[in-house]
Motif scaffolding. Structure first.
Motif, PDB file in Angstrom:
ATOM      1  N   TRP A   1       0.846  -1.190   0.000  1.00 40.93           N
ATOM      2  CA  TRP A   1       0.000   0.000   0.000  1.00 40.93           C
ATOM      3  C   TRP A   1       0.885   1.244   0.000  1.00 40.93           C
ATOM      4  N   GLU A   2       0.252   2.368  -0.350  1.00 38.95           N
ATOM      5  CA  GLU A   2       0.981   3.626  -0.427  1.00 38.95           C
ATOM      6  C   GLU A   2       1.398   4.060   0.982  1.00 38.95           C
ATOM      7  N   SER A   3       2.664   4.429   1.114  1.00 42.46           N
ATOM      8  CA  SER A   3       3.159   4.880   2.410  1.00 42.46           C
ATOM      9  C   SER A   3       3.614   6.336   2.293  1.00 42.46           C
ATOM     10  N   SER A   4       4.387   6.785   3.247  1.00 42.63           N
ATOM     11  CA  SER A   4       4.780   8.201   3.271  1.00 42.63           C
ATOM     12  C   SER A   4       6.114   8.355   3.974  1.00 42.63           C
ATOM     13  N   PHE A   5       6.828   9.415   3.617  1.00 36.43           N
ATOM     14  CA  PHE A   5       8.056   9.749   4.337  1.00 36.43           C
ATOM     15  C   PHE A   5       7.728  10.114   5.790  1.00 36.43           C
TER      16      PHE A   5
END
Lengths: 187, 210
Positions: A148-152
């Protein structure tokens, strides 16, 4: 470097790096899974013991960038899996505590990787056994890998990973219920 | 403009150094959309034991894009929260319909003729959900107040609309409660909405005497 700036950076680094203890969300049944059980016909089953294998890939608690993610069911992810099956059988009207057919199993892999900046991954694997008395009617391992899309930003990546855990378990059970041998073994 | 040098073996200007705390501060104060889940504990979706379910089979339909739809509403401290209301509430909604009617089936389309025929479905229910949230806190992001508006559009097996009913669920949670569950006000609002809908359906004129 001026002392004020140095102090600010140290405090900031500490705040960003400090870990905390989180709880995985309680399991929420997948109605698609429930419908698969309902469509399988007449049967009744109970849920037996689920154990957890000692393996580096079978994390407990799960580490999320320094934070730890524990199971809300007695700190046991095997108990989480058992609760998930119990919920879906109950909603499908197939759970019977004194049924002859018993579903049990062992959690083999269970981990989430949030080290990536853009993508996070979840892996879960379990052995499922269906017995009638002492006779084994089904014994297979099911594995699921999700991305799934993650983030910094940890403030986004960590809660997003936390919220994905039930989805990972839903996908594993979906794979189990898609196996016609499993559904046959329940009847 | 030349900035006086503070580091100095390499004689670099400190302008770059000044940027570090500024960027860090910007990262810290930038408004985030915090992920959360508002699905209530389905063990609490129960029917009053004195009431009997309506002797009719129902189906419900939620479009796949609805289940994947994330909404963002305000939290505290200038932040917001993001969640998937249809996905989060579906299990409680399913259990509620099972408490109200003799059986419930999830449909693949609103006119899923195969499932409607096979399960002798009398009514097809299409839910609509909208939400709102709020927190007066300037220090914490979880919402202290949450609302869930739940509408059921009810049609007969031919697709003719027979009823439309809406309820509003409210949920509140203060810091001492939500510090162990940031989604608490949302879960309470969702549970309230589902239980109110259960009461409305059990007593709805359309189903009386059936």
């Amino acid at each position: 470097m001026p002392r004020g700036i140095r102090l600010f950076i140290c405090v900031l680094a500490g705040a960003l790096a400090s870990g905390c203890s989180l709880m995985a969300p309680q399991y929420s049944a997948s109605i698609d899974n429930v419908q698969k059980l309902k469509n399988a016909g007449d049967f009744a089953s109970r849920v037996g013991k689920f154990d957890s294998a000692a393996d580096k890939a079978n994390a407990n608690p799960i580490s999320l960038r320094g934070s730890s993610l524990a199971s809300p069911y007695g700190d046991s992810y095997a108990a989480y899996l058992a609760e998930a099956i119990r919920q879906e059988l109950a909603l499908a009207g197939k759970l019977k505590p004194d049924a002859e057919i018993e579903i049990s199993g062992m959690l083999l892999k269970n981990d989430i990787d949030t080290s990536g900046i853009n993508i996070a991954t979840g892996d879960i694997e379990a052995r499922f056994v269906v017995k009638q008395g002492t006779a084994v009617r089904f014994d297979k391992v099911k594995t699921v890998h999700l991305e799934w899309e993650s983030s910094f930003a940890g403030a986004v990546a960590i809660p997003r990973a936390q919220q994905q855990y039930p989805t990972l378990v839903q996908a594993l059970l979906g794979a189990l219920y898609d196996d016609p041998d499993f559904l046959r073994a329940l009847k | 403009m030349n900035t006086p040098t503070l580091l100095n073996p390499l004689n670099r200007p400190v302008r770059a150094l000044r940027l570090v705390p500024m960027i860090a501060a910007a990262l810290l104060v930038a408004a985030c959309a915090h992920p959360m889940a508002i699905g209530p504990d389905i063990a609490r979706v129960e029917r009053d034991a004195a009431l009997r379910p309506i002797d009719r089979h129902v189906g419900y339909y939620i479009a796949p894009h609805r289940l994947d739809e994330a909404v963002t509403t305000p939290g505290g401290g200038g932040d917001s929260v993001t969640y998937k209301p249809y996905r989060d509430i579906e299990a409680a909604f399913y259990k509620m319909l099972g408490n109200v009617f003799a059986s419930v089936t999830k449909l693949k389309s609103p006119n899923d003729a195969e499932a409607i025929g096979r399960n002798s479905i009398s009514y097809v229910i299409t839910p609509e959900i909208s939400t709102g949230s709020y927190s007066p806190s300037i220090f914490t992001w979880p919402p202290t107040q949450f609302t869930v508006h739940l509408t059921c559009n009810i049609a007969d097996q031919n697709g003719t609309s027979v009823a439309r009913t809406t309820v509003t669920g409210n949920g509140q949670a203060e810091f001492e409660e939500f510090k162990s569950d940031f989604s608490l006000s949302g879960k309470r609002a969702a549970l309230d909405a589902v239980l109110k809908m259960q009461d409305v359906l059990l007593n709805h004129a359309e189903f009386q005497g059936r």
